[in-house]
Scaffold this motif. Structure first.
Motif, short mmCIF file in Angstrom:
data_model
loop_
_atom_site.label_atom_id
_atom_site.label_comp_id
_atom_site.label_asym_id
_atom_site.label_seq_id
_atom_site.Cartn_x
_atom_site.Cartn_y
_atom_site.Cartn_z
N UNK A 67 0.78 -1.25 0.00
CA UNK A 67 0.00 0.00 0.00
C UNK A 67 0.80 1.29 0.00
N UNK A 68 1.98 1.52 0.53
CA UNK A 68 2.75 0.63 1.39
C UNK A 68 2.68 1.13 2.83
N UNK A 69 2.26 0.27 3.73
CA UNK A 69 2.20 0.61 5.15
C UNK A 69 2.97 -0.42 5.95
N UNK A 70 3.58 0.04 7.02
CA UNK A 70 4.19 -0.84 8.01
C UNK A 70 3.27 -0.83 9.21
N UNK A 71 2.78 -2.00 9.59
CA UNK A 71 1.86 -2.12 10.71
C UNK A 71 2.47 -3.01 11.79
N UNK A 72 2.09 -2.73 13.04
CA UNK A 72 2.58 -3.52 14.17
C UNK A 72 1.43 -4.33 14.78
N UNK A 73 1.70 -5.61 15.08
CA UNK A 73 0.71 -6.53 15.62
C UNK A 73 1.32 -7.31 16.78
N UNK A 74 0.44 -7.97 17.56
CA UNK A 74 0.93 -8.99 18.47
C UNK A 74 0.95 -10.33 17.72
N UNK A 75 1.35 -11.39 18.38
CA UNK A 75 1.50 -12.67 17.70
C UNK A 75 0.17 -13.30 17.29
N UNK A 76 -0.94 -12.78 17.81
CA UNK A 76 -2.26 -13.26 17.43
C UNK A 76 -2.92 -12.38 16.36
N UNK A 77 -2.14 -11.48 15.77
CA UNK A 77 -2.67 -10.66 14.69
C UNK A 77 -3.48 -9.46 15.13
N UNK A 78 -3.41 -9.11 16.40
CA UNK A 78 -4.12 -7.92 16.86
C UNK A 78 -3.29 -6.67 16.54
N UNK A 79 -3.91 -5.72 15.86
CA UNK A 79 -3.23 -4.49 15.51
C UNK A 79 -2.94 -3.69 16.77
N UNK A 80 -1.71 -3.17 16.88
CA UNK A 80 -1.27 -2.52 18.11
C UNK A 80 -1.15 -1.00 17.95
N UNK A 81 -2.04 -0.42 17.17
CA UNK A 81 -2.16 1.04 17.07
C UNK A 81 -0.90 1.71 16.53
N UNK A 82 -0.19 1.00 15.67
CA UNK A 82 0.94 1.63 14.98
C UNK A 82 0.87 1.28 13.51
N UNK A 83 0.69 2.28 12.68
CA UNK A 83 0.76 2.16 11.23
C UNK A 83 1.52 3.37 10.72
N UNK A 84 2.57 3.13 9.93
CA UNK A 84 3.33 4.26 9.40
C UNK A 84 3.91 3.91 8.05
#
Length: 310
Positions: A67-84
């Motif tokens: 898209x291009x986005x870098x996203x942060x997740x936990x190991x269960x795929x939960x988005x951790x409020x960081x996209x840049x």
């Protein structure tokens, strides 16, 4: 026999649930432990994810897509409020992610000849390179970058430069090696790098359909793979990652599968095949193994991640 309306409604709900779960779909079969993600541009969604890295200290997972986005997740795929995003992406998107010795995210900003290092808040800490060219210390298309225990960086390239450049911890040029070709220390689309438990550098030489193993001084040790579909063979290996127990996992773009090896290159099994269902993959670009030994496979053309253990 007529079913009561409440029973009919319950049955319909159970049938419909998988269609509306969306991001999270748990599987009870042996095909995958957990599958998550879907196509989209919102947080937690993907447009052809292409690289992944996991910080073993915090279990934070980073994924970059087209898209291009870098996203942060936990190991269960939960988005951790960081996209840049990286500062500019008009020329193209980052194609490689890894974690440095301090737990920061290393981003290979491929089309901008730069390696960028970010903390877990998405703050850029420093850059390496940035000058286009084929002279020492200059870069073309950067595919991946990793750091060894001594702090040195290894920057992989393909395209105009088919090589690996070694930088010190401050980003100062030390040496480089490699060229276009099919022989030892030659590359044809060097897609990814990994430091093995033996301290050696493992290289996904994609269009030569092999893994090359080098010392961190640029000496050739061995290779394994070769084009094919049978166990031990590879077809367009695009990424590789080591488990804590020492096994090497390789994402095969061309075979739509993951293959497990020991460090000598003996195949220990394969997982996956072409398709869209559970346990099926669409040209996987990347994978990462977490500290528990679980493999997270970037299922690129299916816009999702499959979690497996084998």
């Amino acid at each position: 026999m007529k079913l009561k309306p409440t029973i009919v409604a319950a049955v319909l709900l159970l049938v419909a649930v998988p269609m509306f779960v969306g991001v999270f779909t748990r599987r009870t079969s042996d095909s995958a432990e957990f599958i998550w993600g879907k196509q989209g541009v919102q947080d937690g969604e993907f447009g052809r994810p292409r690289a992944i890295a996991i910080d073993p200290r915090t279990d934070r997972m980073f994924i970059v897509d087209f898209t291009p986005r870098i996203q942060m997740f936990n190991l269960d795929g939960k988005h951790l409020d960081l996209t840049f995003r990286t500062p500019d992406f008009r020329n193209g998107r980052p194609s490689g992610l890894s974690i440095d010795n301090a737990g920061n995210l290393i981003v290979s900003d491929s089309h901008y000849h730069t390696v960028r290092i970010y903390d877990h808040a998405g703050v850029e800490l420093k850059t390496l390179g940035g000058v286009a060219g084929n002279e020492p210390g200059q870069f073309g298309y950067i595919s991946d970058c990793v750091q060894d225990a001594a702090g040195n960086y290894y920057v992989g390239e393909f395209g105009q430069n088919q090589r690996i450049t070694k930088l010190d911890a401050d980003g100062k040029f030390l040496t480089c090696w490699g060229k276009q070709g099919t022989g030892p220390m030659e590359f044809n689309r060097l897609r990814a790098l990994a430091i093995g438990p033996d301290g050696h550098l493992y290289c996904a030489d994609a269009c030569n359909h092999r893994i090359q193993v080098l010392t961190t001084h640029g000496e050739f040790l061995r290779e394994f793979g070769g084009i094919g579909t049978e166990p031990g063979r590879l077809m367009y290996p695009y990424d590789l990652s080591f488990a804590p127990s020492g096994e090497l996992y390789v994402a095969e773009y061309g075979n739509h599968r993951v293959q497990k090896f020991d460090t000598d290159g003996t195949s220990l099994g394969t997982w996956g095949k072409a398709g869209r269902g559970p346990g099926q993959l669409g040209n996987p670009w990347a994978l990462a193994v977490d500290r528990h030994g679980t493999v997270h496979v970037v299922d690129t053309e299916n816009h999702r991640v499959q979690r497996i253990k084998f």
